[in-house]
Every structure is written in C-alpha cells, then in structure tokens.
Design a protein around this motif. Structure first.
Motif, mmCIF file in Angstrom:
data_model
loop_
_atom_site.group_PDB
_atom_site.id
_atom_site.type_symbol
_atom_site.label_atom_id
_atom_site.label_comp_id
_atom_site.label_asym_id
_atom_site.label_seq_id
_atom_site.Cartn_x
_atom_site.Cartn_y
_atom_site.Cartn_z
ATOM 1 N N THR A 183 -6.971 0.578 -0.837
ATOM 2 C CA THR A 183 -5.928 1.217 -1.607
ATOM 3 C C THR A 183 -4.777 0.070 -1.722
ATOM 4 O OG1 THR A 183 -4.960 1.822 0.484
ATOM 5 C CG2 THR A 183 -6.354 3.337 -0.863
ATOM 6 N N ARG A 229 0.711 -1.321 -0.006
ATOM 7 C CA ARG A 229 0.068 -0.101 0.072
ATOM 8 C C ARG A 229 0.820 1.190 -0.019
ATOM 9 N NH1 ARG A 229 -2.806 2.515 4.365
ATOM 10 N NH2 ARG A 229 -1.906 0.747 5.666
ATOM 11 N N LYS A 230 0.622 2.119 -1.042
ATOM 12 C CA LYS A 230 1.444 3.113 -1.207
ATOM 13 C C LYS A 230 3.181 2.952 -0.952
ATOM 14 C CE LYS A 230 -1.868 6.214 0.872
ATOM 15 N NZ LYS A 230 -2.454 6.569 2.234
ATOM 16 N N LYS A 231 3.484 1.963 -1.691
ATOM 17 C CA LYS A 231 4.737 1.622 -1.995
ATOM 18 C C LYS A 231 5.463 0.932 -0.623
ATOM 19 C CE LYS A 231 5.430 2.709 -6.238
ATOM 20 N NZ LYS A 231 5.665 1.724 -7.232
#
Lengths: 534, 720
Positions: free
Chosen positions: A465, A373-375
């Motif tokens: 996400t 999630r978000k890298k």
C-alpha cells in the motif's frame, strides 16, 4: 572588527533570506507561500557560492582566528548538504492546511500558517553553523552553538502534526537545555583556568602553563572535559546520546536528517576549536605531542562507548528511523577517533567524514521522507521489504546509502572511514581502531538488512500500500545523494585536499608552538602525515 | 640484464602526455549519460544506437590521433584519485592510484582494435536489435557504452587499481548484456555463471594487487617496473608472497579469458545478443587476460614456473575446447568453443615468451572471430533463431546471403590458418616460438589443435553455406517470453514451407564487409618492418616491443641454442608445417561434410556402435562432462555445506542465539535497552550520571591511572 564582518557575509545573506522567507510565508497568495522552500534554497546556495570569493588568502592570513580557513570549506559543504535537506522539507509543513485552503474549505489565516517559520528556523540553524567558523571567543562559540540548536527544537515540534513530534520536541529541548548548562559550566571553568575567553589567547596561556608547570592545570582539564561532554549532546555521543532514538523517531524524517547533520557538524566544529586551544602540540608533558592524557582518555572512552552503544542499539530496532538514529550515534563514535588523532588525517578526516555522512544519511532519510502509506511516513523495516517492485529507484537509493554507511569499498562512506582509521593507526591508537573495525562488522548486521530488504525480499502485505509522497522533491534529494555517493569517491582526493587547506592555519599555529615550547626537537614536523605531503 | 633493464628504466621515466587522450574514456561515458537521458525521455527511436555509434566513433578517432602523435610512453594525468601518504623517513608509505592513463604502444594496439571494432559492432547492433526498439534498445546501448568505458579504463589505466576498476566494470557490463533477455531463465543462469566464475578469477587479481603493493610499495605501472628493474625488492624479504604474485595474476587472467579451470562460463555466455558475443566474448573483453599478462610481463617472471604454467594451461585449454567444438551442432556454440581454444593459443604464446605473437593473434582473432560471430548472428536473425548446422545447408544460393557466406568463408580461412591469411601468420608466430624456446611438446599439441580447428571451422562452412539448399526455421521463437534473438517472426508458420529467411540489410552487410576487409588486411602488419633485426612479427611486434611486454622477445630463461624444427629455423619451417596441418583439416572437413555427408554420420554411428570407442563422441558431444564434474565436485559440496550451515544456523544460531546476527551485540543491546525507556527524567538522570562519572574518573582516578596509561599508550606508539 571589519575583517570579521567580511567573513560574516554568508551569514548576512542567510539573514536576508530569513527576512524574505518570513514575509513570503505570510503572503495571501498561495504561489508566494509555496515559493518559500525555493527561496530558502536560493539563499542557501547564494551563501555557499559567495564563500569562496570571500575567503581570499590575504583575508584569511589577516584573520585573528584559531582556524582562519575552516569556514572556506565548512560553509560551502554545509550549504550544499542543507540544500538537499531543504529539498526533503518541501511539502512537509502545512500540507493539510494548504490543501484545505486550495479546496476552499478553509480561508487563509496568517495565524495558522507555519511554513515560513519552519524555513526561517532552518536558515537560522544553518547560519549558526556558519557562525561557529568565525568564533574566536567562548561567548561567540556558545551563542553560535545555541543558535544551531534552539531552532531545531521548534522544527521538531512543527515537523508533523502528531503528539509524538511534540513529545520528542519537549524531550529534546529539556535535555538540550541541560547539556547547554553543562558546557556553559565547562566554559566557565576554562575561563577560570586561563583568565581569558579568547580562544587564541587561551591557547597561549595553556602553552605557558605547560612551559612553566609541566602541564595544563587541573581546572583547565576539567573545564575542557566538561565542555566536551556538553557539546557531545550536539554530536549525539555517549553519555549524552540518550535522546537520539526518541527524538529522531518522533520528528518527521526530513527533520531527523537535519538533526543528524547540522547540529552534528556544529558540535564537531566546536570540539575541534576547543581542543585546538590545548592543541596536539606538547601539552601532555615532556616529549609528547598530544593532548593531555586525561582528555585523550576521555575522548577514547567516548569514542569506544558511543560507537558500540550505537551499533548494538541499532541491531535491535524494527523502526528504520530508530535504526538510522542509532547509526548516527555510531558514526559520531567513529568521528571522535579523528579528534583524538589530531591535525592531519584525523581532523581533516573528520571534516571529510562530516560531508560524507551528511550526504549518505540524507539519502537514506530521503527514502523515508519520499514514500508514504496512508498519508503517513513509512517507518518500519517491513515497509521497505520488496520496495524494488513498486519503487525501484527508492530501493536502489536505500541500498546505496546503506552500503555507503556500512563502508562498502568504492563508496563515499568507505573513503571517510579510510581517512579516519588510517589517522588513528598513524597516531598509535590501534586498539581503538580495532574496536571501530569490530563495530563496523557489527553494523553490517543491520546495514545489510537495509541493503537486502528492499532489493531481495518479496513485498510484505503492508508494503503493497506504499505510495510516493505528493512532492517529488524528497525523492529527488535521495537520488542526488545516491549519485553523489557513487560519483564523489572519484574526486575524493580533491575533497580531501580541500579539508587539508581549510585546516592549514590551525596546523601552522601548532608548529609555531612546538618551536616555542619544545625546544628539544625543533625540526620534528608537527604531523608526519602532512609533512610528507609536500 | 642490460637491454631489458635500460628499456624498463625508459618505461619508468615517462613524460606527461596530452590531456585530450582522456576523451577516449569520456566519449563512452557521454554516450552512457545520453542513453540514460533517452531512457528518461522515453525515446522510442533508434536514437540511442546513433548516439552510441557516434560517441564510439569519436573515441576511435581520438585513439587514432593519439597513435599518430605517439612517440614514447607517457602518463596522462587526468585527475587525482587516491593519493594517500603517511609516515616519514623509513616508515613512510603511500598508496597512490590516480585517475591517470599509461599510454605506450601496447595500450595503443589494444585500444585501436577495441574502439574500432566497438564502433563497427555497435553499428551492426543498431540493425540487429531493431525489433527491440523502444523496449530494451536503450538498455542494450547503455550496456555497450559501459563496456567500452570500462574496457578503456582497463587498458589505459596507469595503475592496477584503475585496471581493476575496469576489470570489474567489464565483468559487470558482460553480466548486464548476457542477461539482456532477462525473462529467459537460461540467459539469467548464464549471466550468473559468468559472474561467479569471474569473481573467482577476480579474487586472484585482487590478491595479486595487494601483494604487489605490499612487496613493491606501489601499484603504478611506471614505478612498479622501475622497482622491478632495479631489483631493490629482493632485499625486502617477501619470499612466498612475491612468488605468489604471478600465479594470482594468472588466476585473474584465466577467469576473464576463459581458460581451464574457469572456462565454462564463456560458451554459456552466448545466451546474450549476438553483437555482444562478438564484441565482448570474442573480440575484446576476453582478451583482457592476455593484455594483463603482457602488461605485467616483468611481474610474471618473478617465478620461473609461472610462464610454463601459463603455456601448459593455454595448450590444454586449446586442445580440450577444440575437441568439444568438433562434436557440437550449434554453430554459435562451436564459435564459442573455438574462441576458448584460440584464447588458449594466445596464453600458450605468452607462456612460451612471444608476447608479440600472442598480441598479434589477439589482433587478428579480434577481426576474424568478430566476422564469424556476426555472420552466425545474421544467420540466426534471418532463420528465426536456427543455429543447428544439420538444419541449414547451402544458404549461399539464397538471394541476399552471398555477403554473409563469403565473409564467413574468409573468417573461416583465417581461423583455420589457411596460408597467407592473417590467422596463419599470427598462429605461426606462437607455434614457431614454442619450438624456438624449447617447448616442443606444447608446439606439437598446438599444431594438432590447429588441424582440429581447421576441421571444425570448415565443418560449419561446408554444412551451412554450400551444398544443396535446405533450411528449417528455428524452433525457439516468437515473442518476448522466449526472447532468444528471434525478432517477431510471428507471421511465419512452422514447417509449412512458407518460411522466408530475412536477408541482412545494409548495416549488417556493411559491417561484415568492413570487418572482413580488416581481417584480410590484418595480415599486412606482419610484413611491415619491426624496426629491429631478427624480430619477426612486423608492426605488431614493434608495438609490443616498445612496452612492458618487451622481455618476452628475448626471454629471461637461458635458452642455450635456438630450438630447431626439422633442422630449420622454426619460424621458416612453420610456414609449411602449419599450412599442411590446416589443409589436411580442411580436406577432411570437405570429405565428410560436403563431398560425402553420409560418411560423417556413418563414422559417428560406427564409433557409437563399437563399445570401445563409444565414449569418444559421447564425451565430446557432452563437453567432456566438465559442467557435470563441476556440478558434482564443486556445486554439490558447496550446496551440501551451504545447507549444513543453514541447518546449523537454524538449530544453533537461531535456536540458541537469536536470529543469527550474533548473540553478543544483541545481548549488549538488550542490556542497555531498559535505559532507553522514553522517560525524559530518566534520560536526564543518565546524562547527568554519565557526566558525573566521567568527571569523578578524571579528578579522582586519573592521577593514579595516568602513569599506567602513559606507559601503555607509549607502548602502542604514543598518544597522538
């Protein structure tokens, strides 16, 4: 000496791998650098495949080792589980830098790449485990155990570019150094007690002590206990388990999975070798066939405390990684029961369980490694909620591996527990097995959570996400692990037979000793469980 | 004790068999793997169907080859699975359940029709499921492959554990396929219901296996029969736990084969695609219960009340579901209830000790019920989901529906027990044996049920296939959201008179004809020599004789003299008696539903008008309110208990005990949590402290403690 070298060929293959990988990792060509993990896997497989050809019956017969055959099983199993672990590490190291190089924002600088080094350490650590199989003196054993651990300290630090990882590495290193000091001290005491560092000779000295004095002398017992406590660090057992949660949480998931398997396998093998010098054959006093009582008591306490602390610790966690870290502690506790139970179902059970645990734990960590999630890696339980809707395969992998860790019947984890628990009951440690059973029940509290959350819950807002990681290989490792969890139970008997064959020489020695030291009951088979199996 | 004992000893001394027989299991597994591959490759053609049909056909051919080469019961060891041994001498114990096959003639009988019908029905499904190509097509055939694999394990396994694996496997496959239209709530509910009902039965089976292992020390059939034949177990106590075994096995069989009290899932299971209903819920899976009882026949005789219980449960189920079938309008549902009823016949057959009759009825029923379901499916397929027999009439006169109507007629004749059809002979064996073994009450009730069966069967055929041509398209149709076996008839309007039924194409017609021929030919085995004097039932009886179900041919309960029916041998008298019952049923159906259709409605109206008789049609149409009764007496109390627990959970456990996973473990965890403070130094201190503590304990405390511990450990069996 030349016989020893023969058995070291897998390690030599791995060492060639180390050299090749280190050069590849520094190449200017991106293709070569990205081929590093592939090369690692090739060498791991080559070493594992070479093993059965090297361990021929005549060679094993001739080997002057405490457990001449164990490498035949261990090197193959560790090799193949390490392949899964290596798959998980693909795309982990240097990701940002390689992306910059690819985009042309940075020029290639050999000083800044780490990928090659990471996989060198990976191979060295696996090589350390393989070396333990051939250890016949305390120095070799010590060096091999350290060869397993030292690379892992660096791997933790390298695994992700965050301060948490570095903090974890520092903790792991300092505490590890302390534990090393402890077991080195224990080794010294053992030497003091027996006057030799060669394990097979040590066994004969202990046998002589029992024959002459009616028991192993105190120095030997304390030495053994101190050594075991030091090695307990490697297997993450109480009282040396405190680092586990912090270190596993700080390291990247792939490296946490590595820590949960490779050092643990090394530690258990080391313990089996150490305990083998005192044997299960008549050192506890008149008429008994077990370990000396103080050692049994110590192991008993370690087992009970380790599994209980592991499981209750895991109950409180909201981070999946910490949960799995505590679960790793708990599983060590179960396996110590096998050490107490001794040759037969006990030791074979430990060897079997290590395989099972390696596979199912790797599959569980692979889910964390494969999603982001978000890298950043996913970590908390909320991330897993309702995973089924977006990433059904990962949700299923998580559920299967958690079910197996819990020990749900037809799965691999159940088979492992079955052997160890039956071994415990067989040797009369019923209270300990009851404690283990209660612990399994407690562990249901968090494993069921890990099974239910991805499958049954609705996704949490933050779970929306979550995306899959750039590399598909960690997910592949998870899927392979899950398939093995389901398929291997069908072949469980073959695997168990393999563990049995790998401990054969070990057991024969015990039988020989009983004949020598326990003239009263010469016909009593050393272990009833094995005696009845043809 | 002589002939049975020697026979059972012979079963126990089994030779090793040919390893290639394992391919009966592997072919469905290969098919499953290939279906998985097709799904990964996103194949959007009929390839999955051809893969499955091909693999199943190969499995069938392997079975035939095995039958041809069969001479005596064999155990075929495929590979080791569970092989645990412990203890020595008197304490020695073992748990052996290898992946091995036990092949005797009973196994072969079952496998022949399981793989044979499986192949044909998969072929039928290749056309039937056509509109789903590219959507659920692969999933469907993967499910069929799983089913065939699990069913083969169930029938061929050489031990109860493998049988249980197959038992759960077919349950899972059935759940998978009933819930095939998973967007449709009723299908999901039906799948769940089937699953839960089966779990109750499975609990019985699991307990039975556990008790068998405890009492007899083995779960392998060959050893088990040897132990029972030797009678050695009587000395090893056991008592109630031995007596419980047949009843627990029975419970398992009742769950899988839809008998009272666990039958309610089967009619609902018709929510699945029709080929599934035909294959799983009529021909094969539901007969697993009968197979279990036949296979475990020696075990079923461990308690003298066990078989009579089976007979009475079977009879009650037969008559109850036949009365429900009388009053239903949905033809597929009528067939479902008729399946339950026929399964009741089979259980009654086992109960009155004619395993040969039961097995023969399983065999013939598999064919004719498959025909009936497949024709229902063809009608449903062609008429946009229409299944109401009031809205279909005279379809035989429509172009392309001849094959369906004629095959349905033959299926109906078999089911009704029309003289010289296969169903007539197999049913007669059960009925006659009921009188022979002195269960004449069971016999008369089943005869009456046979009359009812003839009536409701022909009610369907006279209504739907002949008479004036009249049809309305189905109302639940179009698109995936409704899902129910309707296949994109979006171009047909409702009730605008332009509806054109789709007549079935070659695959469906071919399969219908093939299975119908099978249903007709299934009468022939009755006339083949059984190889033994005075044993009726021909080839099927000889197949059953050669297996563990043999005792049923003679009976362990002393029957002083053979029962008589009208002063004759029941086996001879039954030819005429049952024929008479069947013909009367058909005649009534002809009168009410063909010659004078108004009369049927008038009769119903009359019954409803009279307050004294009003309950009868209402209750029958509402399936005797069994679902509602279960709802009130089982579901509602469980619901109340569940919510009560939830309330307690929330009030006490959550309120007082933090989140319900148990207070103590968490409290212990919290106690130690401060130790886990993340500070390196404190970890080091703790490790050193723990280390020091252990050493102090060993050096200073152990010398005192050792004798005490030694005693204690010796008390618990020694220290290793």
């Amino acid at each position: 000496m030349i016989e020893k070298l023969w058995f070291l060929i897998p390690e030599i293959i791995l060492f060639i791998g180390v050299c090749v990988v280190s050069i590849m990792g520094l190449s200017h060509h991106r293709t070569w650098r990205s081929a590093v993990p592939g090369a690692t896997i090739v060498f791991l497989i080559a070493a594992a495949l070479a093993t059965p050809f090297l361990y021929t019956p005549e060679k094993m017969e001739a080997a002057e080792l405490l457990m001449p055959r164990v490498g035949w099983y261990f090197k193959v199993i560790v090799g193949f589980v390490s392949v899964l672990l290596a798959l998980m590490c693909i795309g982990l190291i240097d990701r940002r830098y390689e992306a910059e190089v690819k985009a042309g924002r940075a020029s290639f600088d050999p000083m800044r790449v780490n990928r090659g080094e990471f996989f060198i350490f990976f191979l060295l650590s696996v090589m350390g485990v393989n070396l333990i199989c051939s250890a016949n003196d305390l120095i070799w054993l010590f060096l091999a155990l350290e060869l397993v651990s030292l690379p892992t300290y660096v791997m933790v630090a390298m695994s992700r570019p965050s301060r948490k990882a570095q903090e974890a590495a520092v903790k792991y290193f300092f505490l590890g150094a302390m534990a090393t000091g402890v077991f080195l001290y224990g080794f010294a005491l053992l030497y003091g007690s027996t006057g030799t560092i060669v394990l097979t000779e040590m066994r004969d000295v202990f046998a002589a002590q029992v024959a002459e004095e009616g028991g192993v002398n105190l120095l030997g017992i304390v030495g053994m206990i101190v050594s075991l406590l030091g090695v307990a660090y490697k297997i993450a057992a109480a009282p040396m388990h405190f680092y586990v949660a912090d270190v596993y949480e700080g390291a990247a998931s792939a490296v946490s999975a590595f820590l949960a398997f490779v050092p643990k396998a090394a530690g258990f093998l080391g313990m089996i070798l150490l305990l083998g010098t005192m044997g299960w054959a008549g050192h506890a006093g008149e008429g008994s066939t077990g370990l000396p009582m103080p050692i049994v008591t110590t192991l008993w306490m370690i087992a009970a405390i380790t599994m209980t602390l592991g499981n209750v610790g895991a109950l409180l966690q909201t981070s999946v990684k910490r949960m799995l870290a505590y679960s790793s502690v708990a599983h060590s506790g179960y396996m110590v029961i096998g050490l107490i139970a001794g040759p037969g179902l006990g030791i074979n059970g430990v060897l079997f369980y290590l395989t099972a645990y390696g596979i199912m734990n790797t599959a569980a960590f692979a889910v964390l490694a494969g999603l982001e999630r978000k890298k950043a890696e996913i970590e908390t339980v909320d991330d897993l909620a309702g995973l089924r809707f977006k990433h059904p395969s990962m949700a299923i992998v998580m559920a299967i591996s958690a079910a197996s860790l819990l020990g749900v019947p037809p799965l691999l984890g159940f088979m492992g527990k079955l052997y160890i628990f039956v071994g415990g009951v067989e040797t009369g440690h019923i209270p300990l097995v009851i404690i283990a059973g209660l612990n399994s029940a407690i562990s249901a509290g968090y494993y069921l959570y890990l099974i239910g959350l991805p499958i049954l819950s609705q996704p949490s807002p933050q779970a929306e996400t979550i995306t899959t990681g750039e590399a598909r290989w960690p997910r592949l490792a998870g899927v392979i692990g899950a398939v093995l969890i389901i398929v291997l139970p069908v072949f469980t008997n073959y695997l168990y037979d393999a563990t049995e064959r790998s401990t054969e020489g070990y057991l024969d020695e015990q039988a020989r000793q009983i004949g020598a030291t326990d003239a009263d009951e010469p016909d009593e088979p050393p272990d009833p469980a094995l005696a009845t199996r043809e | 004790m002589t002939i049975e004992t020697t026979h059972m000893m012979m079963l126990a001394n089994t030779a090793a068999g040919p390893g290639w027989a394992g391919f009966i299991l592997w072919f469905p597994l290969i098919s499953l793997a290939l279906c998985g591959l097709w799904s990964i490759l996103r194949i959007k053609s009929k390839l999955p169907a051809w893969t499955t049909v091909g693999c199943l056909a190969l499995a069938f051919l392997t079975t035939v080859a095995l039958y041809v080469s069969y001479s005596e019961p064999v155990v075929i060891h495929l590979f080791d699975w569970f092989n645990l041994h412990w203890g020595s001498g008197a304490k020695a114990g073992s748990f052996v359940a290898n992946f091995s096959l036990y092949v005797d003639s009973l196994t072969l009988l079952w496998m022949l029709f399981v793989t044979g019908l499986g192949t044909l029905i998969a072929l039928y499904a290749s056309e039937y499921m056509e509109p789903d190509v590219g959507k659920g097509y692969t999933r469907f055939f993967a499910g069929v492959s799983v089913f065939l694999f699990a069913m083969s394990c169930l029938v061929m396994g050489d031990n109860l554990v493998l049988l249980y694996l197959g038992w759960e496997g077919v349950g899972f496959a059935s759940y998978w396929l009933i819930g095939y239209y998973y967007t449709k709530p009723s299908a999901v509910a039906a799948a769940k219901k089937a699953f839960i009902m089966n779990r109750i039965g499975d609990l019985g089976l699991a307990l039975a296996i556990w008790f068998i292992w405890l009492n007899f020390g083995t779960v392998e059939f060959a050893d088990l029969f040897a132990v029972i034949a030797s009678g050695a177990y009587h000395t090893e106590a056991g008592g109630w736990s031995i007596s419980a075994i047949p009843f627990l096995l029975m419970l398992g069989a009742f769950g899988k084969s839809a008998q009272i009290p666990l039958y309610v899932w089967l009619p609902d299971a018709m929510e699945g695609p029709t080929p599934v209903s035909a294959l799983i819920h009529a021909a094969t899976m539901v007969t697993a219960g009968v197979y279990l009882l036949c296979r475990m026949f020696p075990v079923m005789q461990l308690h003298e009340l066990a078989l009579p219980t089976v007979a009475w449960i079977g009879t009650s189920t037969a008559i109850l579901s036949a009365t429900i079938a009388l009053a239903q309008y949905d033809i597929k549902r009528i067939m479902a209830y008729s399946t339950v009823s026929q399964l009741g016949f089979m259980f009654a057959g086992v109960g009155v000790m004619t395993t040969a009759g039961a097995a023969y009825h399983v065999f013939t029923h598999a064919f004719f019920k498959a025909v009936l379901f497949l024709t229902c499916g063809a009608i449903m397929h062609g008429f946009a989901g229409q299944l109401d027999l009031r809205k279909l009439s005279g379809i035989m006169r429509l172009r392309g529906w001849k094959v369906v109507s004629v095959t349905m007629l033959i299926g109906c004749l078999c089911l009704a027990g029309f003289p010289l059809t296969s169903g007539y002979f197999s049913k007669d064996m059960i009925l006659a044996q009921a009188f022979t073994s002195g269960h004449s009450a069971v016999g008369w009730l089943l005869l009456f049920t046979a009359g009812l069966t003839a009536y409701y069967t022909f009610r369907v055929w006279f209504r739907v296939c002949i008479g004036p041509v009249h049809f309305e398209p189905g109302d639940e149709d179009h698109g995936d959201d409704h899902g129910h076996d309707d296949h994109g008839h979006g171009d047909h309007g409702h009730g605008d008179g332009k509806f054109h039924p789709h007549a079935p194409k070659w695959a469906v017609n071919f399969v219908l004809i093939a299975i119908t021929v099978g249903a007709i030919l299934a009468a022939i085995p009755y006339f083949m020599p059984s190889g033994e004097e005075g044993v009726k039932g021909g080839w099927v009886a000889s197949m059953t004789l050669d297996s563990s179900a043999r005792d049923g041919m003679y009976g362990v309960y002393a029957i002083e003299e053979k029962g008589k029916l009208f002063g004759a041998d029941p086996y001879n008298a039954m030819y005429f008696v049952s024929a008479a019952f069947g013909l009367v049923g058909i005649l009534i159906a002809w009168w009410l539903h063909l010659a004078n259709r108004k009369a049927a409605d008038a009769l119903r109206a009359k019954l409803l008008a009279n307050p004294l008789t009003r309950w009868l049609p209402t209750a029958m149409e509402n399936k005797w309110y069994v679902d509602e009764i279960y709802h009130v007496f089982v579901r509602a109390p469980l619901w109340v208990i569940g919510h009560a627990f939830a309330l307690i959970d929330r009030l006490f456990v959550d309120g007082l005990l933090v989140n319900g996973t148990g207070y103590l473990p968490r409290a212990v965890g919290r106690m130690f949590q401060p130790l886990q403070n993340g500070v390196l130094q404190s970890y080091a201190v703790l490790m050193a402290g723990g280390f020091a503590l252990v050493v102090v304990l060993i050096v200073l405390v152990m010398p005192w403690l050792q004798p005490i511990l030694a005693d204690w450990m010796a008390g618990t069996g020694g220290a290793g």
